[in-house]
Design a protein around this motif. Structure first.
Motif, PDB file in Angstrom:
ATOM      1  N   ASP A  77     -23.973  52.902  76.771  1.00 35.25           N
ATOM      2  CA  ASP A  77     -22.671  52.388  76.366  1.00 35.25           C
ATOM      3  C   ASP A  77     -22.024  51.607  77.505  1.00 35.25           C
ATOM      4  OD1 ASP A  77     -20.326  52.418  74.421  1.00 35.25           O
ATOM      5  OD2 ASP A  77     -19.415  53.373  76.177  1.00 35.25           O
ATOM      6  N   ALA A  78     -22.048  52.152  78.696  1.00 33.17           N
ATOM      7  CA  ALA A  78     -21.445  51.467  79.844  1.00 33.17           C
ATOM      8  C   ALA A  78     -22.125  50.129  80.104  1.00 33.17           C
ATOM      9  CB  ALA A  78     -21.529  52.360  81.078  1.00 33.17           C
ATOM     10  N   PHE A  79     -23.453  50.092  79.988  1.00 30.71           N
ATOM     11  CA  PHE A  79     -24.190  48.848  80.224  1.00 30.71           C
ATOM     12  C   PHE A  79     -23.839  47.796  79.179  1.00 30.71           C
ATOM     13  CE2 PHE A  79     -28.025  46.315  79.173  1.00 30.71           C
ATOM     14  CZ  PHE A  79     -28.108  45.578  80.358  1.00 30.71           C
ATOM     15  N   LEU A  80     -23.803  48.166  77.909  1.00 31.24           N
ATOM     16  CA  LEU A  80     -23.503  47.202  76.857  1.00 31.24           C
ATOM     17  C   LEU A  80     -22.080  46.669  76.964  1.00 31.24           C
ATOM     18  CD1 LEU A  80     -25.248  48.949  73.814  1.00 31.24           C
ATOM     19  CD2 LEU A  80     -26.062  46.972  75.116  1.00 31.24           C
ATOM     20  N   VAL A  81     -21.136  47.526  77.303  1.00 26.59           N
ATOM     21  CA  VAL A  81     -19.756  47.073  77.507  1.00 26.59           C
ATOM     22  C   VAL A  81     -19.689  46.107  78.676  1.00 26.59           C
ATOM     23  CG1 VAL A  81     -17.445  47.819  78.190  1.00 26.59           C
ATOM     24  CG2 VAL A  81     -18.713  49.124  76.455  1.00 26.59           C
ATOM     25  N   GLU A  82     -20.335  46.449  79.754  1.00 25.93           N
ATOM     26  CA  GLU A  82     -20.359  45.578  80.943  1.00 25.93           C
ATOM     27  C   GLU A  82     -20.936  44.204  80.626  1.00 25.93           C
ATOM     28  OE1 GLU A  82     -23.708  45.648  83.925  1.00 25.93           O
ATOM     29  OE2 GLU A  82     -22.204  46.839  84.982  1.00 25.93           O
ATOM     30  N   LEU A 125     -20.884  43.193  71.479  1.00 26.06           N
ATOM     31  CA  LEU A 125     -19.833  43.503  70.516  1.00 26.06           C
ATOM     32  C   LEU A 125     -20.054  44.848  69.828  1.00 26.06           C
ATOM     33  CD1 LEU A 125     -19.298  40.035  68.780  1.00 26.06           C
ATOM     34  CD2 LEU A 125     -18.132  40.994  70.772  1.00 26.06           C
ATOM     35  N   ALA A 126     -21.311  45.212  69.628  1.00 24.52           N
ATOM     36  CA  ALA A 126     -21.680  46.478  68.985  1.00 24.52           C
ATOM     37  C   ALA A 126     -23.194  46.621  69.142  1.00 24.52           C
ATOM     38  CB  ALA A 126     -21.294  46.489  67.514  1.00 24.52           C
ATOM     39  N   TRP A 127     -23.696  47.784  68.725  1.00 19.05           N
ATOM     40  CA  TRP A 127     -25.149  47.965  68.748  1.00 19.05           C
ATOM     41  C   TRP A 127     -25.605  48.612  67.459  1.00 19.05           C
ATOM     42  CZ3 TRP A 127     -26.866  53.049  68.445  1.00 19.05           C
ATOM     43  CH2 TRP A 127     -25.971  54.049  68.829  1.00 19.05           C
TER      44      TRP A 127
END
Length: 535
Positions: A206-211, A215-217
């Motif tokens: 989650d932290a990596f995707l936000v960084e 937009l979503a996974w």
């Protein structure tokens, strides 16, 4: 004459309490069979839990309703000391509505479900997709700088599979015989370390995707056939992800992945509306008793987990087991039994997130484990480190629980019981099953079974047992899926299971001696003493 009178008196006493009757009172079993087969309420109970209440995620509004309703049912049956016993869990979560739609290169509604304890999308989002398989931290570098503004497909698409065995089946006699093999417990420090290394991947992802500005996974369903699961484990307060996550049916996911490789890459539209429930971070086990008359604080116990996942109504997993436990309580109370030992009934909570409710009961009432000396384990949840902490420290009530029987393998009839390696208990169970051979229950297996609420009792040496049930379609297509509804419950099987469970409880409660126990476990030697530490 006096010797004749003494002989007659002794013979009368023997007839009144024959050796067999000390463990199997067949007259009482006649009553149990009549009540459980001719006056059953097990399907009405199962229908209320499924059709009326629905999926019972721990700490969700539906689970709170189930907790209240089950307590009232126990009271209506006439049980004593009906209570909700709390333990710290985390946030509640429920789905309001959700949808997924491909809008290009053509419009198509997709089968989707939000992943449990992920946030919603805050309205409809629309974006292109990118297939970026992410299953470990080492995968992150490959996708840095490529995910901004995208809906990230985090699973390997695979190629699909077709079933090679019937989806619905019952155990054959040969298969039951094959199950009666002792499986030696394994103790691997390396496996414990590996499980701890991978446990926190969801928060890192989650932290990596936000960084990276995603937009979503979305992920692929673990089963084909349009089935959905939606399981997730970020329920702790403070551990909620920032990014919405959804699961797509495997066939829909693969279609998107194939299109992503063409000159017409897909656009995906997602809408996930969910709610978090923080009014009470405690989850509650539901307990109720039929009081004992002659063995002090000793008790026997039956249990099943009341919680479920939310993709469907949690019928086979585990309204079935919960309804059987409640029906066994109703049967015994309707017969006005007066057992020597108390008979306790438990509906556990938080099983789906790590067998948390029954572990809380063990830790509070039976035994705990010494704190870990490993700094790496400090602050981790109790269930994450339980097996690696020694020594076991029995509590004052450790020997009060003389037997625990668990139901959690779907809607299939009972075919026997796992004796969990207890060679002293196995012949007793054979005797107890004898009246039910014509109902298909004959097998006593010495193997250990795992993954459900007797496990933590076994880890501290308390006699906990899981029944062997016909598999039906539980593992093939029902377990944790979007079709786990009332339609897949088998009334005849559940009636049989309730009769056998009630009989086992009465036998265990009235037996002159407690069921034989295994030794108090001590730290085992590693399975391979020459195993090198993991890198």
């Amino acid at each position: 004459m006096s010797r004749l009178l003494a002989f007659v008196s002794a013979a009368a006493a023997l007839l009144a309490t024959p050796v067999m009757a000390q463990s199997v009172d067949r007259v009482a079993i006649n009553g149990i069979i009549d009540q459980g087969l001719n006056h059953s309420q097990v399907m009405q109970t199962a229908a209320y839990l499924t059709d009326r209440i629905g999926g019972r995620m721990t700490n969700s509004p539906q689970m709170r309703e189930a907790e209240r309703w089950a307590q009232q049912q126990f009271r209506d049956y006439g049980l004593s000391d009906v209570r909700a016993e709390g333990f710290e869990f985390g946030r509640g979560w429920s789905i309001v509505r959700a949808s997924a739609r491909m809008t290009a290169p053509r419009p198509l509604d997709l089968r989707a479900i939000p992943v449990a304890w992920t946030p919603g999308t805050n309205g409809t989002i629309s974006a292109g997709v990118i297939v970026a398989p992410l299953s470990k931290v080492e995968d992150f570098d490959k996708w840095r700088g490529k995910l901004s503004g995208k809906i990230v497909m985090i699973s390997q698409p695979g190629t699909g599979s077709e079933p090679t065995e019937p989806g619905f089946r019952r155990w054959t006699s040969a298969e039951l015989a094959e199950r009666n093999t002792y499986n030696q417990p394994q103790y691997s420090p390396a496996a414990i370390r590996k499980s701890l290394e991978t446990a926190d991947f969801a928060s890192k992802l989650d932290a990596f995707l936000v960084e990276q500005g995603a937009l979503a996974w979305v992920r692929i369903s673990q089963r084909d056939g349009g089935l959905l699961h939606g399981t997730g484990y970020t329920y702790q307060v403070g551990a909620t992800p920032k990014l919405a996550g959804m699961e797509l049916a495997a066939e829909d996911y693969r279609r998107l992945a194939r299109l992503a490789l063409t000159d017409a890459p897909p656009t995906l539209e997602l809408n996930s509306e969910v709610r978090f429930h923080d009014e009470d971070v405690n989850a509650y086990n539901i307990l109720a008793d039929i009081p004992g008359t002659a063995r002090g604080t000793e008790y026997v116990m039956a249990g099943a987990h009341l919680d479920s996942w939310v993709a469907s109504d949690g019928a086979q997993d585990n309204a079935a087991g919960s309804a059987v436990v409640m029906e066994a309580a109703r049967i015994l109370k309707s017969l006005n039994v007066r057992p020597k030992r108390t008979i306790r009934f438990a509906l556990w909570n938080g099983e789906e997130q790590g067998i948390l409710g029954s572990l809380a009961y063990v830790d509070r009432h039976l035994a705990t484990r010494a704190p870990s000396n490993d700094p790496a384990l400090a602050g981790l949840a109790n269930n994450r480190t339980w097996r690696s902490r020694w020594p076991i420290e029995p509590r004052a009530g450790y020997r009060d629980l003389v037997a625990y029987f668990n139901l959690d393998n779907g809607s299939g009839k009972i075919r026997g019981i796992n004796a969990e390696g207890n060679v002293a208990a196995a012949p007793i169970f054979q005797e107890w099953l004898a009246p039910f051979a014509s109902m298909g229950a004959t097998s006593v297996s010495l193997r250990n079974s795992g993954g459900t609420d007797h496990v933590y009792m076994q880890t501290v040496g308390v006699p906990g047992y899981q029944f062997i049930q016909d598999p039906l379609d539980y593992s093939a297509r029902i377990h944790h899926t979007s079709i786990d509804s009332y339609d897949h419950l088998k009334a005849e099987d559940l009636r049989q299971a309730a009769v056998i469970l009630a009989s086992f409880l009465l036998n265990a409660a009235n037996r002159d001696e407690p069921l034989p126990r295994m030794p108090l476990p001590t730290q085992p030697t590693p399975s391979d003493p020459f195993e090198y530490p993991a890198d």
